[in-house]
Structures are given as structure tokens and as C-alpha cells.
Design a protein around this motif. Structure first.
Motif, PDB file in Angstrom:
ATOM      1  N   PHE A   1      -7.309  50.111  37.405  1.00  0.00           N
ATOM      2  CA  PHE A   1      -6.527  51.080  38.187  1.00  0.00           C
ATOM      3  C   PHE A   1      -5.716  50.318  39.233  1.00  0.00           C
ATOM      4  N   HIS A   2      -4.695  49.596  38.770  1.00  0.00           N
ATOM      5  CA  HIS A   2      -3.865  48.806  39.663  1.00  0.00           C
ATOM      6  C   HIS A   2      -2.674  49.625  40.141  1.00  0.00           C
ATOM      7  N   GLY A   3      -1.800  48.965  40.911  1.00  0.00           N
ATOM      8  CA  GLY A   3      -0.694  49.682  41.530  1.00  0.00           C
ATOM      9  C   GLY A   3       0.324  50.244  40.565  1.00  0.00           C
ATOM     10  N   ASP A   4       0.381  49.703  39.340  1.00  0.00           N
ATOM     11  CA  ASP A   4       1.349  50.196  38.363  1.00  0.00           C
ATOM     12  C   ASP A   4       0.847  51.406  37.586  1.00  0.00           C
ATOM     13  N   VAL A   5      -0.393  51.826  37.869  1.00  0.00           N
ATOM     14  CA  VAL A   5      -0.971  52.977  37.166  1.00  0.00           C
ATOM     15  C   VAL A   5      -0.974  54.175  38.109  1.00  0.00           C
ATOM     16  N   PRO A   6      -0.169  55.202  37.839  1.00  0.00           N
ATOM     17  CA  PRO A   6      -0.178  56.380  38.711  1.00  0.00           C
ATOM     18  C   PRO A   6      -1.506  57.125  38.606  1.00  0.00           C
ATOM     19  N   PRO A   7      -2.033  57.597  39.731  1.00  0.00           N
ATOM     20  CA  PRO A   7      -3.309  58.327  39.681  1.00  0.00           C
ATOM     21  C   PRO A   7      -3.177  59.618  38.881  1.00  0.00           C
ATOM     22  N   VAL A   8      -4.211  59.933  38.129  1.00  0.00           N
ATOM     23  CA  VAL A   8      -4.235  61.146  37.314  1.00  0.00           C
ATOM     24  C   VAL A   8      -5.313  62.072  37.853  1.00  0.00           C
ATOM     25  N   ARG A   9      -4.947  63.291  38.108  1.00  0.00           N
ATOM     26  CA  ARG A   9      -5.880  64.284  38.647  1.00  0.00           C
ATOM     27  C   ARG A   9      -6.510  65.054  37.493  1.00  0.00           C
ATOM     28  N   ARG A  10      -7.779  64.771  37.229  1.00  0.00           N
ATOM     29  CA  ARG A  10      -8.487  65.430  36.125  1.00  0.00           C
ATOM     30  C   ARG A  10      -8.966  66.816  36.551  1.00  0.00           C
TER      31      ARG A  10
ATOM     32  N   LEU B   1     -14.177  61.417  43.221  1.00  0.00           N
ATOM     33  CA  LEU B   1     -12.904  60.997  43.818  1.00  0.00           C
ATOM     34  C   LEU B   1     -11.982  60.370  42.781  1.00  0.00           C
ATOM     35  N   MET B   2     -12.535  59.512  41.926  1.00  0.00           N
ATOM     36  CA  MET B   2     -11.716  58.879  40.899  1.00  0.00           C
ATOM     37  C   MET B   2     -11.143  59.913  39.942  1.00  0.00           C
ATOM     38  N   MET B   3     -11.961  60.838  39.490  1.00  0.00           N
ATOM     39  CA  MET B   3     -11.510  61.842  38.538  1.00  0.00           C
ATOM     40  C   MET B   3     -10.474  62.785  39.138  1.00  0.00           C
ATOM     41  N   ARG B   4     -10.566  63.020  40.430  1.00  0.00           N
ATOM     42  CA  ARG B   4      -9.620  63.928  41.080  1.00  0.00           C
ATOM     43  C   ARG B   4      -8.357  63.213  41.561  1.00  0.00           C
TER      44      ARG B   4
END
Length: 326
Positions: A187-196, A130-133
């Protein structure tokens, strides 16, 4: 500011000292004014900032120091390092989880299993995926549940054994708590999620499967005859080998400073488990070659951690004049 608010204003400024100086220099007056909008309060009432306000400033301080909005370049690097610690830490647990789940297929009928350990293994795998995706919000509670199950299993093992061996406990606790803390803080709110992509996502799971189904099956006959291999072929021993190799590559290629910093942190987490092997091999087996192999592993880890830490700190962006980080 009205005189009746002086004590409260002073206390708000004290709370804001949790923030880096560079951030306070630009926003302190604005934040104090926002806090003081609640109205006039007499000093005689002994006013204090609310716990919710203190918690919000502490959370903001963590975000800024880990690369949040308004962070200086040095903090951006530290944020990337913490997120890499979380990623590699969860990758290790996912590989170990795949190893554990695969081992169930090879277990003899009627053999005892550890339900909490199996539950933790089953949760680490989806947490990492889930984190990586890019589904970090969903990954956090799943990883927290996995960590809770792993720590509960460790506590049950300690209670059942009736012994407390510090080094044997410190290592698994740190290897659960630190990646979880890095996941939630980094991985706070200022970090946009990255889809690996799927290949790096599935790589740790494949490593766990290969380790159980192929490598150990091939090396098992030799393990009883070659004690020199023992410290290197458990999960943490193999992780130590991977870290040393990754460290050599990192130092040779001069990667961005967050990479050696993260590897140095992870190497430090591994060291207690290797020191435990040194202690146990010396006391229980008495084999000089096993003890020497364990010591060699510890020395390799210590040397690599020091080299990585030095490279990481040297590569940190310089703090400009007037841009203090305290």
C-alpha cells in the motif's frame, strides 16, 4: 558530462540498477541528470551517492515492482498479490483478535491472562477495520504496534519457557512479519486507498466471535474423544481449511493471477505451524491417528500451494521483448 564527475555518475548509475530495466530504459538519463545537478565534484574526493538518495531509489524500486507508476503489467499483478496478502493476513489476525477478546468473557475468575497478547488482539481489530475502510495511513502504525506486542509476547513466552523450538517460533513470527511487510510495501503512495463495504470488513470479526462462542463450544465435548480433529480446530488449522477450500474455488473459477499467488504465499506461511503439529503430535502423544491427521493436513497444504503457485505464475502477463524485469 564534465570529466570531474565521471566517478560520481558511474556510482549513481550503479545505484539505479536497483530499478527494473524497463523503468531505467525510460528514465535513467533523466534521473542521473537530476542527481548530478548538485555541481561539479572531483573524482579525487571519492564522491558517493548519499544514503538518503540510495534509500529513495530503493523505495522507488519497491513501488515500481509492486505496481507503482511506470510499472509493467507483471509488476501490477505482483502489487495486487502483495496487497491481498496484507489484507488476508490482517483479516486472520483480526479474527484471532476477536476470538481472544471474546475468550476473556469466558475466562474463569483469577485465571492468568497474557497482557501483551490481549493488547495485540485489541490492536489487530482496529488496524484491519481502518485498512478496509480506506484509512491505510492510520492502519499502518496501529498494525505495527499490534505486531510489536505480538512479537514481544512470543519473546516473553520463549524466555519464560527456557526452550527454543524452531518450528513453534518460525510460524508465529512469519505470520506477523510478512503481512506487516506486505501492508507497508504493497500500500504505497501510488495506490489510491479503497473504501471497502462494511460486510466484508466485519466478516473476519464475526468469524472470530462465532468460532469462540459457538463452534468450539459445540465441538469441545468431542475433541477429547476424536484426536483426528485436533490439528484442524485450532486457529491455524481452521485457517488451513479455509485456504484449501479457497484454493479449490480459485483454481476452479480461474480467478486473476494475483489471487492464486497471494493464496500460495499465505499457504507457505501456514506450513511451518502444521509441521510443528506433526512433530509435537508424534513426540508427545504417540497417537498414530493424530500424527496421520497432521501429516494429511501438511500434504493438503503443500499440494494446494504448488497448484496455486503454478496457476499464478502461468497467469502472469508475458514480458514483451525489450521489457526486461531485472
Amino acid at each position: 558530462m564534465n570529466e570531474v564527475n565521471e566517478l560520481l555518475e558511474q556510482r549513481y548509475r550503479t545505484v539505479l540498477r536497483l530499478l527494473p530495466r524497463s523503468y531505467r530504459a525510460e528514465r535513467e538519463e533523466e534521473m542521473v541528470a537530476a542527481f548530478m545537478e548538485g555541481g561539479e565534484v572531483s573524482d579525487e574526493d571519492n564522491p558517493r551517492p548519499g544514503w538518503g538518495e540510495i534509500a529513495s531509489v530503493l523505495a522507488l524500486s519497491t513501488r515500481v515492482r509492486l505496481g507503482g507508476a511506470g510499472a509493467i503489467p507483471r509488476f501490477v499483478v505482483w502489487g495486487a498479490a502483495v496487497r491481498l496478502v496484507a489484507t488476508l493476513g490482517l483479516a486472520f489476525h483480526a479474527a484471532a483478535g476477536a476470538f481472544t477478546l471474546t475468550s476473556l468473557a469466558f475466562a474463569a475468575p483469577g485465571s492468568m491472562t497474557q497482557p501483551l497478547g490481549v493488547l495485540a488482539a485489541a490492536l489487530w481489530v482496529p488496524a484491519f477495520v481502518l485498512m478496509m475502510r480506506g484509512h491505510v495511513r492510520t492502519a499502518k502504525p496501529v498494525a505495527l504496534a499490534a505486531g510489536a506486542a505480538a512479537l514481544a509476547e512470543l519473546a516473553a513466552w520463549q524466555i519464560a519457557g527456557g526452550l527454543f523450538v524452531p518450528l513453534d517460533v518460525v510460524s508465529p513470527v512469519l505470520n506477523v512479519v510478512v503481512p506487516l511487510a506486505a501492508l507497508f510495501a504493497g500500500f504505497h503512495g501510488d495506490v489510491p486507498p479503497v473504501r471497502r463495504a462494511w460486510p466484508p470488513t466485519l466478516l473476519p470479526l464475526a468469524a472470530g466471535l462465532v468460532l469462540r462462542a459457538v463452534v468450539l463450544a459445540l465441538l469441545a465435548p468431542a475433541l477429547g474423544k476424536v484426536p483426528l480433529l485436533w490439528p484442524w480446530l485450532d486457529l491455524m488449522g481452521l485457517a488451513s481449511v479455509v485456504l484449501v477450500v479457497a484454493g479449490i474455488v480459485c483454481l476452479g473459477r480461474r480467478l486473476p493471477p494475483y489471487v492464486p499467488l497471494a493464496l500460495a504465499i499465505l499457504g507457505t506461511l501456514m506450513l511451518p505451524s502444521r509441521l510443528s503439529v506433526v512433530d509435537n503430535s508424534y513426540l508427545s502423544s504417540g497417537l498414530d491417528v493424530l500424527w496421520a491427521s497432521s501429516v494429511g493436513q501438511c500434504v493438503a497444504l503443500v499440494v494446494m500451494v504448488v497448484l496455486l503457485a503454478v496457476a499464478g505464475f502461468r497467469g502472469l502477463p508475458a514480458v514483451r521483448r525489450g521489457q526486461a524485469t531485472a
